[in-house]
Design an enzyme around this catalytic site. Structure first.
Site, mmCIF file in Angstrom:
data_model
loop_
_atom_site.group_PDB
_atom_site.id
_atom_site.type_symbol
_atom_site.label_atom_id
_atom_site.label_comp_id
_atom_site.label_asym_id
_atom_site.label_seq_id
_atom_site.Cartn_x
_atom_site.Cartn_y
_atom_site.Cartn_z
ATOM 1 C CE LYS A 14 85.734 33.485 93.492
ATOM 2 N NZ LYS A 14 85.925 32.103 92.837
ATOM 3 C CG HIS B 147 83.749 34.632 84.584
ATOM 4 N ND1 HIS B 147 83.738 34.037 83.369
ATOM 5 C CD2 HIS B 147 85.125 34.699 84.964
ATOM 6 C CE1 HIS B 147 85.144 33.704 83.181
ATOM 7 N NE2 HIS B 147 85.814 34.356 83.929
ATOM 8 C CG HIS C 173 78.028 33.262 85.730
ATOM 9 N ND1 HIS C 173 79.425 33.744 86.467
ATOM 10 C CD2 HIS C 173 77.796 32.451 86.580
ATOM 11 C CE1 HIS C 173 79.717 33.087 87.369
ATOM 12 N NE2 HIS C 173 78.930 32.158 87.793
#
Length: 521
Positions: A134, A137, A140
């Site tokens: 992934k 994001h 984070h």
């Protein structure tokens, strides 16, 4: 700590020791850490002033008795007065001025860090910690920036720091992706844009109930070391780390170690056995294993009925094994405040398994939570990925530079725009108290009231002045050639008073895990 402040601390110690309950060693330490250089602003008319709040040093009755204290001036201190519960200490102005200026000249870039707080202390800081397959994001961002700041300040203060990025690469969620890839994945698309393709696959797979039901079986196969499953997992992990490193590189952030949950799944089962042996867990009728932790009234599972491990179990194994490998004095987890319960379980279990693992480390030193950012968006809409935010920061800074009144042609305009954009992201975040939620905004990216912009502006302006002095006046200032008596305007004295606070701002940022003390300085 300056010699002047140290001598004043001992002077106050002599005044207080008759009244304080604490033993001498604790009292002098607390006086030294609590005596603060008085804050200044543009209207301040004082100089060389310290304050000390006595509420935490003296009991109420002792404070009343202390009000009749007597004081004689000496070479270091001109006066000491009591204002309610605070001591107001007027230091020798000449000594104060000389000490601050001499310290800056002698210590240079080490000013404020000259006396390491924990020399040779081994410290682990775990931060960022995304899942594999992934993109990073936007959520984070706070863990990444805060963890990097804490790593830097610990290192600067003498700690031997190991920065760990602990990747989520194990468990049912990964099983959903792996099973989903068999149905929706394409190795051609994986070659073109690996992380984007894996995310697309995961989104589709997560909506497929049939895949979800198969994911648990797939994960069990992984724990049983099925070669095909592990081969796929290894490929996804390799591609993920490559993508993550490219994003961290843009932010000038480097990790010493990339660890992952998968490294600890086998050891986790051994630690479950140890927990049972120590009476910290028991097997239930359905074959699951439940933790039973003293002073923690919530029951929780540490091993499933099929023998597979959980996030908490793998974290227990990781913590215990890191102690063996690094023999750390301190370990810090920088994570979202919503994970408090998880880390409280981890802390309590580690303390009960072996008190040497965490020693005297408090939960507040172990678990460093932070609030959330709202309104995370680019100008085109809601943003999901940190890389998009970094790209947008560069574009916004570039456009703002075009409209700047002081615009000049730059050979490296892209680099400057990215630096300003990144600084806006980092400093905007670190300037907020870490436990508070805040609303993100692009509004002031090169405005004069933006902290990041002002840092760059002040640095560039000062650097230009230094170069000009060296070139036109052939000046290379030395402390021996400076007449400090000429520094007597209130604006100059106010600046010296402010510079004297720098070491205290560093200490507060370090001690409280609060970067905003340093940013707001």
């Amino acid at each position: 700590m300056s010699l002047l402040k140290r001598n004043i601390s001992f002077k106050i110690f002599d005044l207080l020791k008759r009244y304080a309950v604490k033993n001498d060693e604790n009292l002098i330490h607390q006086i030294q850490s609590s005596t603060q250089t008085k804050r200044v602003d543009k209207s301040s008319k004082f100089f060389a002033l310290y304050t000390l709040d006595l509420k935490n040093l003296l009991a109420p009755n002792d404070l009343e008795n202390f009000k009749s204290f007597s004081f004689n001036s000496d070479d270091y201190t001109e006066s000491i007065k009591l204002d309610r519960n605070k001591l107001i200490i007027q230091a020798n102005k000449t000594l104060f001025k000389r000490e601050v200026i001499e310290s800056i000249f002698k210590q240079k870039s080490n000013y404020g860090f000259e006396n390491p707080i924990s020399k040779h202390s081994k410290t682990i800081i775990e931060f960022s910690s995304p899942n594999i397959a992934k993109p990073l994001h936007a959520g984070h961002m706070r863990s990444t920036f805060l963890g990097n700041f804490l790593s830097n300040i610990h290192q600067k203060l003498g700690h031997h720091v190991t920065k760990i990025n602990y990747l989520g690469d194990w468990g049912t969620q990964y099983g959903i992706l792996a099973v989903g890839f068999k149905k929706f994945g394409s190795f051609n698309e994986l070659d073109k844009s690996p992380i984007k393709h894996l995310l697309d696959v995961y989104v589709k797979a997560n909506q497929d109930e049939d895949i979800k039901s198969k994911a648990l079986d797939y994960f069990t196969k992984m724990e049983d070391k099925d070669p095909d499953s592990l081969k796929m997992w290894s490929l996804f992990k390799k591609l993920s780390i490559r993508e993550l490193e490219s994003v961290y590189e843009k932010l000038n952030i480097k990790f010493d170690v990339y660890e992952s949950e998968s490294e600890y799944y086998e050891l986790a089962k051994e630690y479950v056995k140890k927990m049972i042996e120590f009476g910290l867990a028991k097997k239930l009728d359905n074959n699951t294993i439940q933790a039973n932790v003293k002073d923690y009234d919530k029951k929780f599972i540490v091993q499933k009925s099929d023998g597979s491990t959980l996030y908490i179990t793998r974290d227990i194994a990781a913590l215990c094994e890191r102690k063996k490998k690094y023999n750390f004095n301190k370990i810090v987890y920088v994570v979202d405040s919503s994970q408090r319960e998880h880390f409280l379980k981890l802390y309590k279990i580690a303390k009960l398994l072996d008190h040497k693992i965490l020693g005297n480390l408090s939960f507040e030193q172990f678990f460093v939570p932070f609030g959330r950012i709202t309104n995370m968006s680019t100008r085109k809409g809601k943003v999901e990925f940190l890389n998009d935010l970094i790209t947008e920061a560069k574009l916004v800074a570039h456009e703002s530079m075009q409209f700047s009144k002081t615009k000049r042609e730059l050979e490296n305009a892209d680099h400057v725009a990215q630096t300003i954009g990144n600084s806006h992201l980092v400093i905007t975040d670190l300037a907020k108290p870490r436990l508070k939620d805040y609303e993100f905004s692009w509004k002031n990216i090169i405005a004069k009231d933006d902290s990041a912009y002002m840092c760059h502006y002040a640095h560039a302006r000062l650097f230009s002045l230094i170069k000009k002095c060296q070139r036109e006046l052939n000046l290379e200032p030395q402390i021996e050639t400076i007449d400090l008596d000429l520094l007597n305007k209130q604006s100059e004295l106010t600046l010296i008073q402010h510079l004297a606070r720098f070491e205290e701002a560093i200490w507060q940022a370090y001690h409280d895990y609060e970067p905003y003390h340093k940013i707001m300085f």
